[in-house]
Design a protein around this motif. Structure first.
Motif, PDB file in Angstrom:
ATOM      1  N   UNK A 201       0.885  -0.891   0.057  1.00  0.00           N
ATOM      2  CA  UNK A 201       0.025   0.131  -0.034  1.00  0.00           C
ATOM      3  C   UNK A 201       1.036   1.161  -0.081  1.00  0.00           C
ATOM      4  N   UNK A 202       0.362   2.278  -0.626  1.00  0.00           N
ATOM      5  CA  UNK A 202       1.083   3.593  -0.452  1.00  0.00           C
ATOM      6  C   UNK A 202       2.073   3.844  -1.735  1.00  0.00           C
ATOM      7  N   UNK A 203       2.813   4.847  -1.777  1.00  0.00           N
ATOM      8  CA  UNK A 203       3.662   5.144  -2.970  1.00  0.00           C
ATOM      9  C   UNK A 203       4.959   4.337  -2.943  1.00  0.00           C
ATOM     10  N   UNK A 204       5.464   3.913  -3.845  1.00  0.00           N
ATOM     11  CA  UNK A 204       6.710   3.176  -3.819  1.00  0.00           C
ATOM     12  C   UNK A 204       7.873   4.087  -3.460  1.00  0.00           C
ATOM     13  N   UNK A 205       7.742   5.167  -3.673  1.00  0.00           N
ATOM     14  CA  UNK A 205       8.791   6.149  -3.118  1.00  0.00           C
ATOM     15  C   UNK A 205       8.931   7.002  -1.889  1.00  0.00           C
ATOM     16  N   UNK A 206       7.948   6.439  -0.992  1.00  0.00           N
ATOM     17  CA  UNK A 206       7.427   7.066   0.279  1.00  0.00           C
ATOM     18  C   UNK A 206       8.729   6.968   1.017  1.00  0.00           C
ATOM     19  N   UNK A 207       9.125   8.024   2.012  1.00  0.00           N
ATOM     20  CA  UNK A 207      10.170   7.833   2.828  1.00  0.00           C
ATOM     21  C   UNK A 207       9.924   7.131   3.897  1.00  0.00           C
ATOM     22  N   UNK A 208       8.737   7.245   4.609  1.00  0.00           N
ATOM     23  CA  UNK A 208       8.283   6.659   5.777  1.00  0.00           C
ATOM     24  C   UNK A 208       7.490   5.107   5.333  1.00  0.00           C
ATOM     25  N   UNK A 209       8.129   4.137   5.954  1.00  0.00           N
ATOM     26  CA  UNK A 209       7.900   2.586   5.257  1.00  0.00           C
ATOM     27  C   UNK A 209       7.707   1.900   6.252  1.00  0.00           C
ATOM     28  N   UNK A 210       7.042   0.798   6.330  1.00  0.00           N
ATOM     29  CA  UNK A 210       6.466  -0.257   7.230  1.00  0.00           C
ATOM     30  C   UNK A 210       6.896  -1.603   6.315  1.00  0.00           C
ATOM     31  N   UNK A 211       7.614  -2.556   6.924  1.00  0.00           N
ATOM     32  CA  UNK A 211       7.880  -3.843   6.203  1.00  0.00           C
ATOM     33  C   UNK A 211       7.784  -4.989   7.364  1.00  0.00           C
ATOM     34  N   UNK A 212       7.418  -6.197   6.963  1.00  0.00           N
ATOM     35  CA  UNK A 212       7.311  -7.142   7.614  1.00  0.00           C
ATOM     36  C   UNK A 212       6.407  -8.428   7.139  1.00  0.00           C
ATOM     37  N   UNK A 213       6.192  -9.245   8.005  1.00  0.00           N
ATOM     38  CA  UNK A 213       5.129 -10.079   7.713  1.00  0.00           C
ATOM     39  C   UNK A 213       3.803  -9.861   7.688  1.00  0.00           C
ATOM     40  N   UNK A 214       2.718 -10.314   7.209  1.00  0.00           N
ATOM     41  CA  UNK A 214       1.096  -9.849   7.293  1.00  0.00           C
ATOM     42  C   UNK A 214       0.543 -10.379   8.555  1.00  0.00           C
ATOM     43  N   UNK A 215       1.149 -11.623   8.900  1.00  0.00           N
ATOM     44  CA  UNK A 215       0.418 -11.675  10.333  1.00  0.00           C
ATOM     45  C   UNK A 215       0.901 -10.792  11.343  1.00  0.00           C
ATOM     46  N   UNK A 216       2.133 -10.515  11.548  1.00  0.00           N
ATOM     47  CA  UNK A 216       2.360  -9.584  12.596  1.00  0.00           C
ATOM     48  C   UNK A 216       1.920  -8.066  12.358  1.00  0.00           C
ATOM     49  N   UNK A 217       1.759  -7.774  11.107  1.00  0.00           N
ATOM     50  CA  UNK A 217       1.141  -6.434  11.021  1.00  0.00           C
ATOM     51  C   UNK A 217      -0.070  -6.631  11.458  1.00  0.00           C
ATOM     52  N   UNK A 218      -0.983  -7.583  11.272  1.00  0.00           N
ATOM     53  CA  UNK A 218      -2.372  -7.786  11.880  1.00  0.00           C
ATOM     54  C   UNK A 218      -2.402  -8.123  13.123  1.00  0.00           C
ATOM     55  N   UNK A 219      -1.511  -8.694  13.758  1.00  0.00           N
ATOM     56  CA  UNK A 219      -1.328  -8.706  15.110  1.00  0.00           C
ATOM     57  C   UNK A 219      -1.389  -7.415  15.940  1.00  0.00           C
ATOM     58  N   UNK A 220      -0.511  -6.643  15.203  1.00  0.00           N
ATOM     59  CA  UNK A 220      -0.169  -5.397  15.861  1.00  0.00           C
ATOM     60  C   UNK A 220      -1.276  -4.210  15.846  1.00  0.00           C
ATOM     61  N   UNK A 221      -1.822  -4.303  14.694  1.00  0.00           N
ATOM     62  CA  UNK A 221      -3.017  -3.299  14.393  1.00  0.00           C
ATOM     63  C   UNK A 221      -4.285  -3.511  14.923  1.00  0.00           C
TER      64      UNK A 221
END
Length: 263
Positions: A201-221
């Motif tokens: 999601x979001x622009x490829x050139x964005x300076x603010x970025x989040x990366x990781x596994x989908x399950x970890x992100x879902x557990x977080x949000x």
């Protein structure tokens, strides 16, 4: 995003997975505490049942839902918890059957909503697709509480994309409920799906970025794990801040889980 019928299919599949966890349980197991303070497994299923039923009312009877809103306003701090506590006293077989009826009834109600209709809710009005996405997210999140209470491992599925999507879209909401200024810059979120593909999601050139596994992100949000216990990576201070306040659910800021609780 998927169409309504596909989302309803994902919702029912998520319900079925949780159903398989709770259907064999003894009454004593239904009384097991979960990571949500004061909530047993029965509370978790009662909450899902109540919310599915209330969602059906929103989709079928605007007047009755307006009355619910008035009731909620009178005891806003305890309205949801009170409903879960009351329904959790139902004998487990009856509660399980009520949950099954309620989720089927919600699916039928949402299918019947005319195209373009916005449904009333405790927050902003929602489309049927937004409502079923929210129900899927909550079912998965509360299902995690049940799985944690039972010490059960769940297999991540492609349905997580629906939850991750809500997590990304609620970025600004999370800042608002915490009384913080919303970052002006769009963020880039790149998540590794259960099948190894990339969701972004979001622009490829964005300076603010989040990366990781989908399950970890879902557990977080969904605030089922503490930020410090998840190997999610950020670039930029705004992205790092977001992961400390992110929430995919409506309402006031959640308390989440303690750091190291599931270490």
């Amino acid at each position: 995003m998927a169409d309504l019928e596909a989302l309803l299919g994902d919702f029912e599949a998520e319900c079925v997975d949780l159903d398989h966890l709770v259907a064999p349980l003894s009454p004593a197991d239904w009384a097991r505490p979960t990571p949500a303070a004061g909530w047993t497994i029965a509370h978790q299923i009662a909450h899902l049942t109540w919310t599915d039923e209330v969602s059906t009312i929103a989709a079928t009877d605007a007047g009755a839902f307006a009355e619910l809103l008035r009731e909620a306003a009178a005891k806003i701090a305890t309205f949801v918890d009170d409903a879960a506590a009351d329904m959790a006293t139902t004998p487990p077989p009856d509660l399980l059957e009520r949950w099954r009826r309620g989720r089927r009834g919600l699916a039928d109600a949402l299918r019947a909503v005319p195209a373009g209709t916005k449904l009333p809710w405790f927050g902003p009005p929602m489309s049927p697709m937004s409502m079923v996405s929210a129900r899927l997210m909550e079912t998965w999140a509360h299902g995690q509480d049940v799985a944690d209470a039972l010490g059960a491992a769940r297999t991540p599925t492609a349905r997580l994309r629906n939850i991750a999507h809500i997590g990304v879209r609620t970025r600004d909401f999370a800042y608002t409920v915490h009384g913080r200024p919303i970052p002006a810059e769009a963020f880039r979120v790149e998540l590794t799906a259960p099948d190894g593909s990339l969701w972004s999601w979001g622009p490829e050139e964005a300076g603010q970025r989040v990366t990781g596994s989908a399950v970890d992100f879902c557990l977080l949000v969904t605030q089922r794990r503490h930020r410090d216990d998840l190997p999610l990576h950020t670039t930029g201070k705004d992205a790092a801040e977001w992961l400390t306040i992110a929430q995919a659910f409506a309402g006031p800021p959640g308390t989440g889980r303690a750091v190291g609780q599931f270490a």
